[in-house]
Design a protein around this motif. Sequence first.
Motif, mmCIF file in Angstrom:
data_model
loop_
_atom_site.group_PDB
_atom_site.id
_atom_site.type_symbol
_atom_site.label_atom_id
_atom_site.label_comp_id
_atom_site.label_asym_id
_atom_site.label_seq_id
_atom_site.Cartn_x
_atom_site.Cartn_y
_atom_site.Cartn_z
ATOM 1 N N LYS A 52 -77.378 20.033 89.197
ATOM 2 C CA LYS A 52 -78.176 18.968 88.630
ATOM 3 C C LYS A 52 -79.598 19.280 89.033
ATOM 4 C CE LYS A 52 -76.810 14.251 88.367
ATOM 5 N NZ LYS A 52 -76.427 13.040 89.094
ATOM 6 N N ARG A 53 -80.477 19.305 88.075
ATOM 7 C CA ARG A 53 -81.862 19.553 88.448
ATOM 8 C C ARG A 53 -82.777 18.565 87.753
ATOM 9 N NH1 ARG A 53 -83.188 25.443 87.415
ATOM 10 N NH2 ARG A 53 -85.294 24.740 87.840
ATOM 11 N N GLY A 54 -83.802 18.129 88.445
ATOM 12 C CA GLY A 54 -84.684 17.106 87.893
ATOM 13 C C GLY A 54 -86.129 17.532 87.977
ATOM 14 N N LEU A 55 -86.934 16.949 87.090
ATOM 15 C CA LEU A 55 -88.356 17.252 87.044
ATOM 16 C C LEU A 55 -89.100 15.957 86.744
ATOM 17 C CD1 LEU A 55 -90.276 19.809 86.963
ATOM 18 C CD2 LEU A 55 -90.189 19.569 84.492
ATOM 19 N N MET A 56 -90.130 15.679 87.498
ATOM 20 C CA MET A 56 -90.986 14.521 87.218
ATOM 21 C C MET A 56 -92.401 15.035 87.023
ATOM 22 S SD MET A 56 -89.649 11.799 90.007
ATOM 23 C CE MET A 56 -90.539 10.464 89.257
ATOM 24 N N SER A 57 -93.133 14.438 86.087
ATOM 25 C CA SER A 57 -94.448 14.992 85.754
ATOM 26 C C SER A 57 -95.452 13.910 85.384
ATOM 27 C CB SER A 57 -94.352 15.925 84.545
ATOM 28 O OG SER A 57 -93.289 16.811 84.674
#
Lengths: 624, 1032
Positions: free
Chosen positions: B556-561
């Motif tokens: 599971k990988r997440g990215l916030m920007s």
Amino acid sequence: MKNIAKFLIGVMVATPVVMTSCSEILDETPRSTITPQLMQTDQGVELALTSVYSSLRYFWGPVSPYYVMQYGTDESTYGNLVGAGSEEYLMDEYTLTPETGRAGVYWSSNMFAYINTCNAIIQNGEAGGADARLLGEARTLRAFYQFLLVQLYGGIPLDLGSGIQAYNTTAVRTSTRNTIDETYNMAEYGIIPQLEKAVTELAGSTRNDRQAGCVTQAFAQYVLAKVYLTYGWYLKNNGGNGQEFFQKAYNTAKACVDNPGGFALETYYHDVHDALNDRNAEILLYADRSDAAGFSASEGDSWGTESAKGNIQSYAMRPWFDTGFASGASPCGRAAEQDYGRPWRRMAPTYEVITRIFADKTNDSRYDGTFQKVWKCNQNGGSANGVSTTFALGDTVIYMPGYEIEGASEPQHFGGSYPVQTLPGKNYGVFTPKHMTRENFPALWKQGPYNPLSGNANSSSLRPVDIAKLSEVYLIGAEAAVMLGNTENAKALIRPLRERAANREENTAAQNEAAKAVLLADLEAQTIDIDFILDERSRELFGEGLRWLDLARTKKLSRAKTYSICPFDASTAQPLTTYTRPGLSNIENEPNSKYYLHPIPQTFIDALDMDDASKKAYQNELWR
Amino acid sequence: MKLTCQTLIGNRACNMLYALVLLVMFPVMVIAQTVTIKGQVLDDLGEPILGANVVQVGTTNGTMTDLDGNFTLSVPAGARLKVSFIGYLSQEVTAQNGMTINLAEDRKALEDVVVIGYGTAKKSDVTGSIASVSSDKLREVPAQSATQALQGRVAGVDIQRTSSRPGADQQIRIRGTRSLTASNDPLIVLDGIPFAGSIGDISPNDIKSMDILKDASATAIYGSRGANGVIIITTNRGKSGKATVNYNGYVGAVTLFSEYPMMNADQLTKMREVAKANGSAWGVAGPMDEAGVNTDWQDEVFKTGMANSHDITISAGTEGGSYSFGGSYYNESAVVPNQGYERFGIRATIDQKIGRVRVGLTTQNSYSITDGENSSPIYNLLQTSPNISPYDEAGNLRDVLSLNSSDKVVNPLIYNNVGEKHADRRKSFASYNSLFGEVDIWDGLKYRLNVGLNYRQSKYGQFNAPGVPYLGYDAIFSSAAVNNSHTTNWTLENLLTYDKEFGKHRVSATAMYSAEQTEYEYSTMSASGITADQLQYYNLALNSDKAVVGQGSHYKRGLMSWMGRVQYVYDNKYMFSASVRSDGSSVLAEGKKWHTYPAVSIGWNANREEFLKDFDWLSNLKLRIGYGQTSNQAVSPYQTLGSMAMVYYTVNGNQVTGYSPYSVPNDELGWEYTSNWNYGLDLGFWNNRLTAAFEFYTQHTKDLLLSVTLPASSGIQSSYLTNIGETKNRGFELTLNGIILDDYNGWTWSLGFNFYRNHNEITQLAGDSDRDIANGWFVGESIDAIYDYNKVGIYQVGEEAIAAAAHSGGKPGDIKVSYNLEDGDAVTFDANGVPSRAINASDRQIIGTPDGDLQGGFNTNVAWKGFDLGIVGAFKFGGILVSTLHGSNGYLNMLSGRRGNIDVDYWTVDNPNNDYPTPGGTLGGQDAPIYASTLQYFDATYVKIRTISLGYTLPKSILGKTGISNCRVYATVTNPFVFFSDFHSETGMDPEPNSFANQNVAASGSTQSRVLTIGTNTPSTRNWIFGLSLTF
């Protein structure tokens, strides 16, 4: 409409709030991998110990470690499928370099990684109060690996990056080697004090009492005796006398022989290596394999490529039995059986082994328990072989008696893949020792494959590979006795092996007694010196991946200087030729030849992040 | 994450907040006398406009025109109405019953628009390097996937197939490679949402345009994913107006481009004689060889395949909205048995305007079936001796063939008829969905919410029973395996945009806050000895051998920007753009998760300056400069945590498992950063009849994610991923397009070229070392540099002493390689040229790189009275082509007589050439001639015609009242010609690579697996296609 606008604006206002609170999307929880935290549990320590046992498969089974131990010895040379210039060839000829990857396999593969796993077991196990038994097993295996490395390459780093004999968890790219002396004998940390501790920790352990095939006190004593012996030789070869350690070696071996903890010599030598009798009571340790579920899928049971752990050393010394010496299909095919297997022709026994070491093939059953003489028709039964007659299933197709036979013809070509000898009135082909080639030679039957379940003749063998046998402990004790000048003690330890060698299951008791008398008389007649010990070791332990270390320990590479075999030519028979190994051409005058140690592999030195001078200094002096 | 927005909206504080916003935005209306107005909206040609907006100015009171352009609206008497429609200039008029409003087309709006990240821009305003490819260009090359169609069309975009098998993916490299360990694949954005699927799932016919962002000033707004360029795919949406139906379809024959060039029976026999004379044990006939037999195994097994593609789309505009929906079907069967690819697609788009709010949905769904992805017959076909007949004396098909080496193979003819004994099938279902809502807040200020929800599922099953050639001849048990993978991905983007013109000033600003997460689950099972063949892989438990083995994996990988961008244009002459983005990723070490990426660029439309006004012929002169920083986040999840490796062991014949420390925790791991400068010059002449675009760029990638091999003595098994090392890329791109004839006596002729060159160089590696031989990386050389011995010829008669000194057993007929005089150990040569030492590993050297010196493509189109002829081509000059067929790892050029052999011009005393060694000469590794790896290198130069199409568009006069508004029929041939290729001249084969170096070879070797090579993959094909496009 307004509701949609309201909703969107609400989302706009709300999402930053929600997402800030949801910053856990930046956190990680591994669900399909195990992290090193496992090592801090008791279960983790035990699982890590199992992994060390599994690592035995890297070093007993695959060909590279086997090649290191067998090429360039007085037992074997390269076979016809070894290309000139290949690493196998360079190793056998003693023209290897630090770039010869196979020669560096022990150092540059993951032996250190499993030493480090043992470090982790011992460190975490001691902290967590693990059973002394488990610690003793890990300590023995770690010392055993370190012992192999120091014999092959010289001093090793005892500190992998986090302290001496400590579990390394840092990504270090430097290394410092300890001296050979320190490696063996550094107070508390050296191989010797560690093994002595392990023998105590394993006190009272017997064969299969924890788990089948685990390290016991007997195996620890075997390693310790051999370490003492080797260190004694090292001291002797470097100006000392080594007597203290020869004595310790003798005592330790004798203690093991007298009280082997449930291990025992088999009645018949043949049974020691019979696939149906694997894991017998004579085997102190083996690298196990099986056809159990899951094993083959992950450990390289496929078309015997050089996968990391597959047992394919069994192919190495197999002749080209499955192609006909006459035109037409071969009546003898590959099979996943001990007598057949896959004919890889990468290694061959020498003429001298067949004729001198195993001179007595009648009274001494060990030749027949080591080599294969007969290949039988197992396919295409009844098909014409092009000579004069046909084979039925079970008929002899090729016969290699191991001695010259009256009436055997000179090799002739019958339109098949190689010339072959014949006997009057017989339809099979014959190879006598004088006409044995690099392509056609007695196979190493001991290690023949056995894959009853998959049945795939080309896949790696699912037999265990024997690492240490009780019989070798007798020979270690005998060698120590010889070095102590006590030939009676030496003979006393060899006698049981000779008595056993005389036994053949197919013979009557009287016949066996008669043979025994001959073999014991022969022992009495021999000069009991180190050459005799080395001869006897070959008779007992031929092809078991021990030989190079025997010659290095005893400074006897001179025994490997020359050997004889016929070169292979598909069209015409070639005469028996005596070869001189180029790197050993003056070995008898070079007690300090660089070939008594292997070079540190160049790929390893390249991977060090150190200045050039330190990298150079890391290499063994004579290999710089 | 749980979407708790609704709960939050229910929250009183939030209610207050948006109520406040609404109060500000919606002024209270004054109620006055109301009249009902009826009217009609028409375009300049007097045709009714459907869906035009009619709104009372200053209010939200409004409606839309119907099918005939009519509307009815109740307004206060004398109210002003604003009438607007996309693509037309808006008008404000005073409301009058029975009024007719004629809207004029907005010429400015028709100016080319390109898609930039998170928005669109007029082409003349763009300051970055962006290439656009429209759907008609893509359609010139009928292909299974859009990337295939894009090959050779855009300067700086190198698309190569990674396999010639139907359904295989392409490798895309934008401006070269820069990363050693991490991915070099560009980011793909589908309809605004970062794409977490497979490009093959999208039918090329659904694509309206592909916009390729090449430089960092354009890609920096994608921050941590922008380093390898961005491809933005925009799919077709509904258009206003009456319903139209579009059909595009073709059928075609898939034929062999060429067979693999193998020796025939006579040639093999002759070669074996030479090998035998030289001492090879395999220089003899095998037990089944027969004189007079010459079996062409390829001819026996290869067949003609079929390609089929059908797309239908219905689109229309309705009141305040538009929609489109359609379906697609693609099917290709290969020239080899048991391989094929089939895809079904369904898609829909809906756009609806509700007052100030616009909402829309796009859904793309596909189901594909790939057969035979792990079932290649090629090696078996090629290795089997042509001297063997597939039939025995009685004429019956043989089961097992015996070769001369005593190896055995299953008769390759059985490939043609495997029945239930074989299955190799992947079934994939993918659904890519995006939903947006957009609200006009105030005077150019808009808020937009994008929601992406993607799902991809793939199930693979494989089954082989004894007797099929996919298994060994001696297999006793069948084997079966199943695996399943699921990928789910969600994206949430909040965008505020502001667009406004103030006199000569034009400002556009974007702010974004987004989050996304991808989850992947995979499980696999295998078993052997399946009890009945027809069970195949459907129930592994029904086996009679061992227990079923299963495994799984998950991440599971997440990215916030956060992102902000400002674009400013003054007087249509001076452009400025700046952006900043901050990304936080789950996969990096604590404290290294966040990074901020800046970019800035300027542009100048010089031709609009007064001083160039007089140069009428110069229609465009634009200069662009941009700088930006991006990075590559292609680190696998959990790399920072360390791991234990599972191993098996056996106790009493039972399997036990153990775990061993494998990799150590890595709390330093960060991203690798690429800074990029781009300089662009756009030129247009004679009203842009001839255009040229020139780009020059430099890229500097540092903190490379580099996997460092730890010395074995560290006791750590795995290599260690860390941030060291640097690479550089620099290059130029030139694109030329011209209309040579513009309706000259009815003839129109256009011509386009693109050229590019990229120079790639490693400038720093781990530690002080300037070489990493194990990985094939060398400071100062290209990432893909090839390091091997350098073949200079063949030892000839008379060179016996030199050959013998060069390698053990060396003799005439062996390959001659050169000494490395720079890095190697010292060597001297005596008067006769005899070297003082043998060749050794230090004599390996850099012998080149697969990168071309110059690459590109060309296309031309000639049209006359409804006929059109199009040609699309691609070329590459320079570089090395690696053919593992010819090297030592393919096992097909061993020149020993053991297997079928590539038909090469080998050395003999009577044929003393310098090309290939003598059969049965000195052996090196793999039982191949010594230094045989040097035989695999060819010049990669080629010019290839990819397609030639001839089409005819039926004139309106013929279509008449059929209701069909457009009809074009065409015939296309793909891969018709190859020129200037040494490899093609020698072998007749397609010079484009078809495999990675570790694929489609018999044994893996020294060539780095990342290098694309020609191996024993499904052969290239030449397709003959007949197609039809219809609109009604």
